[in-house]
Scaffold this active site. Structure first.
Site, PDB file in Angstrom:
ATOM      1  N   HIS A   1       4.042   1.344   2.146  1.00  0.00           N
ATOM      2  CA  HIS A   1       5.242   0.669   1.615  1.00  0.00           C
ATOM      3  C   HIS A   1       5.883   1.522   0.515  1.00  0.00           C
ATOM      4  CE1 HIS A   1       2.790  -2.957   2.903  1.00  0.00           C
ATOM      5  NE2 HIS A   1       3.917  -3.160   3.532  1.00  0.00           N
TER       6      HIS A   1
ATOM      7  N   HIS B   1       0.852  -1.184   0.000  1.00  0.00           N
ATOM      8  CA  HIS B   1       0.000   0.000   0.000  1.00  0.00           C
ATOM      9  C   HIS B   1       0.895   1.243   0.000  1.00  0.00           C
ATOM     10  CE1 HIS B   1       1.056   0.123   4.223  1.00  0.00           C
ATOM     11  NE2 HIS B   1       0.547  -1.087   4.392  1.00  0.00           N
TER      12      HIS B   1
ATOM     13  N   GLN C   1       6.788 -15.150  12.554  1.00  0.00           N
ATOM     14  CA  GLN C   1       6.354 -14.033  13.381  1.00  0.00           C
ATOM     15  C   GLN C   1       4.849 -14.046  13.658  1.00  0.00           C
ATOM     16  OE1 GLN C   1       7.922 -11.158  10.341  1.00  0.00           O
ATOM     17  NE2 GLN C   1       6.175  -9.926  10.948  1.00  0.00           N
TER      18      GLN C   1
ATOM     19  N   SER D   1      -1.821  -3.528   5.682  1.00  0.00           N
ATOM     20  CA  SER D   1      -2.404  -4.581   4.850  1.00  0.00           C
ATOM     21  C   SER D   1      -3.602  -5.205   5.561  1.00  0.00           C
ATOM     22  CB  SER D   1      -1.373  -5.667   4.558  1.00  0.00           C
ATOM     23  OG  SER D   1      -0.203  -5.067   4.060  1.00  0.00           O
ATOM     24  N   ARG D   2      -3.597  -5.182   6.894  1.00  0.00           N
ATOM     25  CA  ARG D   2      -4.690  -5.799   7.666  1.00  0.00           C
ATOM     26  C   ARG D   2      -5.978  -4.983   7.606  1.00  0.00           C
ATOM     27  NH1 ARG D   2      -0.243  -7.709  11.202  1.00  0.00           N
ATOM     28  NH2 ARG D   2      -0.342  -9.982  11.158  1.00  0.00           N
TER      29      ARG D   2
ATOM     30  N   ASP E   1       4.875   0.514  12.903  1.00  0.00           N
ATOM     31  CA  ASP E   1       5.283  -0.585  13.782  1.00  0.00           C
ATOM     32  C   ASP E   1       6.433  -0.067  14.641  1.00  0.00           C
ATOM     33  OD1 ASP E   1       3.552  -2.737  12.741  1.00  0.00           O
ATOM     34  OD2 ASP E   1       4.609  -2.317  10.884  1.00  0.00           O
TER      35      ASP E   1
HETATM   36  O1  PAF Z   1       6.951  -5.064   8.989  1.00  0.00           O
HETATM   37  C1  PAF Z   1       6.881  -6.104   8.290  1.00  0.00           C
HETATM   38  O2  PAF Z   1       6.245  -6.128   7.257  1.00  0.00           O
HETATM   39  C2  PAF Z   1       7.590  -7.355   8.786  1.00  0.00           C
HETATM   40  O3  PAF Z   1       7.546  -7.459  10.152  1.00  0.00           O
HETATM   41  C3  PAF Z   1       9.034  -7.478   8.244  1.00  0.00           C
HETATM   42  C4  PAF Z   1       9.913  -6.363   8.781  1.00  0.00           C
HETATM   43  C5  PAF Z   1       9.030  -7.462   6.734  1.00  0.00           C
HETATM   44  C6  PAF Z   1       9.643  -8.811   8.701  1.00  0.00           C
HETATM   45  O4  PAF Z   1       8.905  -9.890   8.250  1.00  0.00           O
END
Ligand code: PAF
Length: 276
Positions: A37, A34, A61, A186-187, A150
């Site tokens: 990014h 999006h 993760q 994205s969520r 984040d």
């Molecule tokens: O922020 C993210 O999209 C993910 O946590 C990352 C940094 C690509 C690691 O998988």
């Protein structure tokens, strides 16, 4: 634009660029791109000779009850968007490439990974640190770009780089927001129309908290309690005012502290933060 699925393909490209003294900017993602990014990609483009983006939905993760299998994916659309941005290389490894049979290492950076998001998502930051370490070793960028949305992840990656002596500069990029202030994620695609509308109150809450702080109230509990009036969510995992570097909770807020929030609307978990 080169698209590489295997590690040697990326390493060879990076080696040739480094031999010509070209710098590498890196944007790690889990895809379903999006505007947030894209803002990282543009920052990387303007700061470095080459830009590499990785797209990998990292299973390590996600907790067992989390949304790994339904996490949105659309590689074709992602590649089109990155092509338009004139990205030099996209790394799209599959799971076996990143975690071949016998893979067993975990990177744990200590207490910072156990608070806030870490308290609600046990093991999440071990998964992030493990994949980011691998990706950094594969891409060997000069600079890597991470969104402030984040915020805890950003601070943890900064610590990872410092603790493990990566020669990589971490560049934080401000959160991109929708018109009503909802942080791009994205969520957000999980939200139905009614939930999406209520999701806009998260940013309103953050702004209200900042306004209350600026009006002279410094007691964190009071700031949060008063600002909550504008918040319309189904449940709250945490709302905390923390030191911007250590992420330690502040009972009395001061300038430059960060207010972090994690909530659920319907089945969707959303996080956000701003400087207070
Ligand atoms: O922020 C993210 O999209 C993910 O946590 C990352 C940094 C690509 C690691 O998988």
């Amino acid at each position: 634009m080169n698209v590489c699925k295997d590690i040697d393909c990326v390493k060879n490209f990076v080696k040739s660029q480094k031999q010509s003294l070209k710098t590498i900017g890196y944007v790690p993602t889990m895809g379903y791109l999006h505007e947030g990014h894209i803002s990282l990609v543009r920052a990387a483009k303007s700061a470095c000779d080459n830009v590499i983006v990785s797209i990998f939905v990292n299973p390590k993760q996600f907790g067992p009850k989390e949304d790994y299998s339904r996490y949105p994916r659309d590689l074709k659309r992602d590649l089109e968007l990155l092509e338009k941005e004139k990205v030099d290389m996209v790394f799209t490894p599959d799971i076996e490439t990143m975690y071949p049979k016998g893979f067993s290492t975990t990177i744990n950076i200590g207490p910072l990974a156990n608070v806030l998001e870490g308290a609600f998502r046990p093991g999440h930051f071990d998964g992030v640190c493990t994949v980011v370490t691998k990706l950094f070793n594969i891409v060997s960028p000069d600079k890597a770009f991470f969104g402030e949305k984040d915020y805890q992840q950003l601070k943890i990656v900064e610590k990872l780089v410092k603790d493990l002596n990566f020669d990589i500069e971490i560049i934080p990029i401000p959160t991109k927001r929708e018109e009503d202030g909802l942080a791009m994620s994205s969520r957000n695609t999980y939200l139905n129309k009614e939930e999406r509308k209520r999701a806009g109150t998260i940013y309103k809450f953050l702004l209200k908290a900042k306004e209350i702080f600026e009006s002279g109230i410094k007691d964190s509990d009071k700031i949060i309690e008063q600002a909550k009036e504008v918040l319309d969510v189904d449940s709250i995992d945490y709302i905390k005012i923390v030191d911007k570097d250590t992420l330690e909770e502040k009972k009395v807020a001061s300038k430059y502290d960060r207010i972090l929030i994690a909530v659920k609307i319907g089945n969707t978990r959303l996080i956000d933060n701003i400087e207070i």
